[in-house]
Design a protein around this motif. Sequence first.
Motif, PDB file in Angstrom:
ATOM      1  N   LYS A  10      46.302  34.324  36.208  1.00  9.37           N
ATOM      2  CA  LYS A  10      46.555  34.091  34.781  1.00  9.37           C
ATOM      3  C   LYS A  10      45.394  34.545  33.901  1.00  9.37           C
ATOM      4  N   GLN A  11      44.172  34.497  34.428  1.00 10.42           N
ATOM      5  CA  GLN A  11      42.987  34.815  33.630  1.00 10.42           C
ATOM      6  C   GLN A  11      42.484  36.249  33.820  1.00 10.42           C
ATOM      7  N   THR A  12      43.224  37.062  34.559  1.00 12.23           N
ATOM      8  CA  THR A  12      42.786  38.431  34.822  1.00 12.23           C
ATOM      9  C   THR A  12      43.801  39.438  34.304  1.00 12.23           C
ATOM     10  N   THR A  13      43.429  40.693  34.393  1.00 16.02           N
ATOM     11  CA  THR A  13      44.311  41.777  33.970  1.00 16.02           C
ATOM     12  C   THR A  13      44.543  42.705  35.160  1.00 16.02           C
ATOM     13  N   PRO A  14      45.616  43.488  35.119  1.00 22.12           N
ATOM     14  CA  PRO A  14      45.819  44.452  36.204  1.00 22.12           C
ATOM     15  C   PRO A  14      44.606  45.373  36.315  1.00 22.12           C
ATOM     16  N   GLY A  15      44.216  45.633  37.540  1.00 16.37           N
ATOM     17  CA  GLY A  15      43.052  46.479  37.782  1.00 16.37           C
ATOM     18  C   GLY A  15      43.402  47.952  37.786  1.00 16.37           C
ATOM     19  N   PRO A  16      42.466  48.771  38.252  1.00 14.21           N
ATOM     20  CA  PRO A  16      42.706  50.211  38.299  1.00 14.21           C
ATOM     21  C   PRO A  16      43.890  50.564  39.180  1.00 14.21           C
ATOM     22  N   LYS A  17      44.505  51.678  38.880  1.00 20.96           N
ATOM     23  CA  LYS A  17      45.671  52.134  39.642  1.00 20.96           C
ATOM     24  C   LYS A  17      45.211  52.935  40.856  1.00 20.96           C
ATOM     25  N   LYS A  18      44.443  52.272  41.695  1.00 22.09           N
ATOM     26  CA  LYS A  18      43.973  52.874  42.941  1.00 22.09           C
ATOM     27  C   LYS A  18      43.793  51.747  43.957  1.00 22.09           C
ATOM     28  N   PRO A  19      43.767  52.070  45.232  1.00 23.06           N
ATOM     29  CA  PRO A  19      43.626  51.016  46.232  1.00 23.06           C
ATOM     30  C   PRO A  19      42.190  50.494  46.325  1.00 23.06           C
ATOM     31  N   CYS A  20      42.050  49.332  46.895  1.00 17.25           N
ATOM     32  CA  CYS A  20      40.739  48.741  47.169  1.00 17.25           C
ATOM     33  C   CYS A  20      39.985  49.668  48.129  1.00 17.25           C
ATOM     34  N   PRO A  21      38.730  49.983  47.839  1.00 17.35           N
ATOM     35  CA  PRO A  21      37.986  50.872  48.725  1.00 17.35           C
ATOM     36  C   PRO A  21      37.699  50.259  50.100  1.00 17.35           C
ATOM     37  N   THR A  22      37.751  48.934  50.206  1.00 19.77           N
ATOM     38  CA  THR A  22      37.453  48.273  51.471  1.00 19.77           C
ATOM     39  C   THR A  22      38.676  48.134  52.361  1.00 19.77           C
ATOM     40  N   CYS A  23      39.779  47.592  51.807  1.00 14.85           N
ATOM     41  CA  CYS A  23      40.945  47.292  52.651  1.00 14.85           C
ATOM     42  C   CYS A  23      42.129  48.235  52.421  1.00 14.85           C
TER      43      CYS A  23
END
Length: 61
Positions: A10-23
């Motif tokens: 609820k307190q965040t926004t959608p992140g970048p349109k790319k996958p997580c570099p770790t997983c």
Amino acid sequence: MDLTFSEFIKQTTPGPKKPCPTCKTWGLRGYREPDNPDVEKVICTNHGCSDSPFYRGEQRP
């Protein structure tokens, strides 16, 4: 960060349109800490990702 997963979403926004570099999953969110709102952090929401604050350790199939 002392938030439940639901509060976090609820307190965040959608992140970048790319996958997580770790997983390599697509669950990135943008988060601003209350005491430093000028800096946005990108956080992985995958509970199996070692870089995620929601990490629960190795998951077995």
